[in-house]
Design a protein around this motif. Structure first.
Motif, mmCIF file in Angstrom:
data_model
loop_
_atom_site.group_PDB
_atom_site.id
_atom_site.type_symbol
_atom_site.label_atom_id
_atom_site.label_comp_id
_atom_site.label_asym_id
_atom_site.label_seq_id
_atom_site.Cartn_x
_atom_site.Cartn_y
_atom_site.Cartn_z
ATOM 1 N N SER A 76 0.894 -1.114 0.064
ATOM 2 C CA SER A 76 0.303 0.045 0.006
ATOM 3 C C SER A 76 0.891 1.150 -0.049
ATOM 4 C CB SER A 76 -0.635 0.364 1.202
ATOM 5 O OG SER A 76 -1.858 -1.265 1.486
ATOM 6 N N ALA A 77 1.844 0.956 1.363
ATOM 7 C CA ALA A 77 2.838 2.372 0.601
ATOM 8 C C ALA A 77 3.722 2.615 -0.665
ATOM 9 C CB ALA A 77 3.678 2.477 1.998
ATOM 10 N N LEU A 84 1.987 9.492 -6.287
ATOM 11 C CA LEU A 84 2.261 10.766 -5.495
ATOM 12 C C LEU A 84 3.357 10.772 -6.969
ATOM 13 C CD1 LEU A 84 2.146 10.450 -1.828
ATOM 14 C CD2 LEU A 84 0.214 11.556 -3.647
ATOM 15 N N LYS A 85 4.395 10.471 -6.813
ATOM 16 C CA LYS A 85 5.455 11.041 -7.650
ATOM 17 C C LYS A 85 4.545 10.870 -9.660
ATOM 18 C CE LYS A 85 9.029 8.999 -5.740
ATOM 19 N NZ LYS A 85 10.198 7.484 -5.992
ATOM 20 N N HIS A 90 2.801 14.998 -13.584
ATOM 21 C CA HIS A 90 1.899 15.109 -14.354
ATOM 22 C C HIS A 90 1.296 17.094 -14.373
ATOM 23 C CE1 HIS A 90 1.396 11.815 -16.493
ATOM 24 N NE2 HIS A 90 1.346 11.046 -15.834
ATOM 25 N N SER A 91 1.565 17.412 -12.918
ATOM 26 C CA SER A 91 1.427 18.373 -12.420
ATOM 27 C C SER A 91 2.106 19.559 -12.445
ATOM 28 C CB SER A 91 0.657 18.510 -10.646
ATOM 29 O OG SER A 91 1.962 18.357 -9.385
ATOM 30 N N LEU A 92 3.514 18.888 -12.884
ATOM 31 C CA LEU A 92 4.448 19.989 -12.958
ATOM 32 C C LEU A 92 4.856 19.999 -14.199
ATOM 33 C CD1 LEU A 92 7.675 19.182 -10.596
ATOM 34 C CD2 LEU A 92 5.891 20.901 -10.385
ATOM 35 N N LEU A 93 4.621 19.069 -15.252
ATOM 36 C CA LEU A 93 4.229 19.195 -16.894
ATOM 37 C C LEU A 93 3.292 20.068 -16.825
ATOM 38 C CD1 LEU A 93 4.981 15.706 -17.562
ATOM 39 C CD2 LEU A 93 7.066 17.561 -18.225
#
Length: 94
Positions: A76-77, A84-85, A90-93
């Motif tokens: 799970s971890a 999250l990575k 994707h949010s940085l791109l």
């Protein structure tokens, strides 16, 4: 009966990992502003992990239950870290 106890253990395991990452997110990104939620998330993470361990041990006895609990917690971890990575990438791109 055993399968329902294992399923409940998996649910508590996932809730524990979720609370652990919420506590870390809050502590890292909002330091000083959310002391009470951090404490609540840490308490929830620990208590959910203990409940999950007890359910797995109840269903499969101590040795196999502990091994399954370790596998589920690590899995799970790891899945959460990968998610999250990917989300951060994707949010940085964008």
């Amino acid at each position: 009966m055993i399968m329902s106890v294992i399923l409940a253990g998996v649910i508590f395991c996932a809730a524990s990992v979720y609370c652990f990452y919420r506590a870390n997110y809050c502590a890292c990104n909002q330091a000083g502003h959310c002391d009470n939620p951090v404490n609540q998330f840490w308490l929830a993470a620990i208590s959910n992990a203990v409940i999950s361990l007890l359910l797995f041990c109840l269903a499969l006895h101590v040795e196999l239950g502990t091994l399954l609990w370790l596998t589920m917690m690590c899995g799970s971890a790891l899945a959460t870290v990968i998610y999250l990575k990917q989300r951060t990438k994707h949010s940085l791109l964008s």
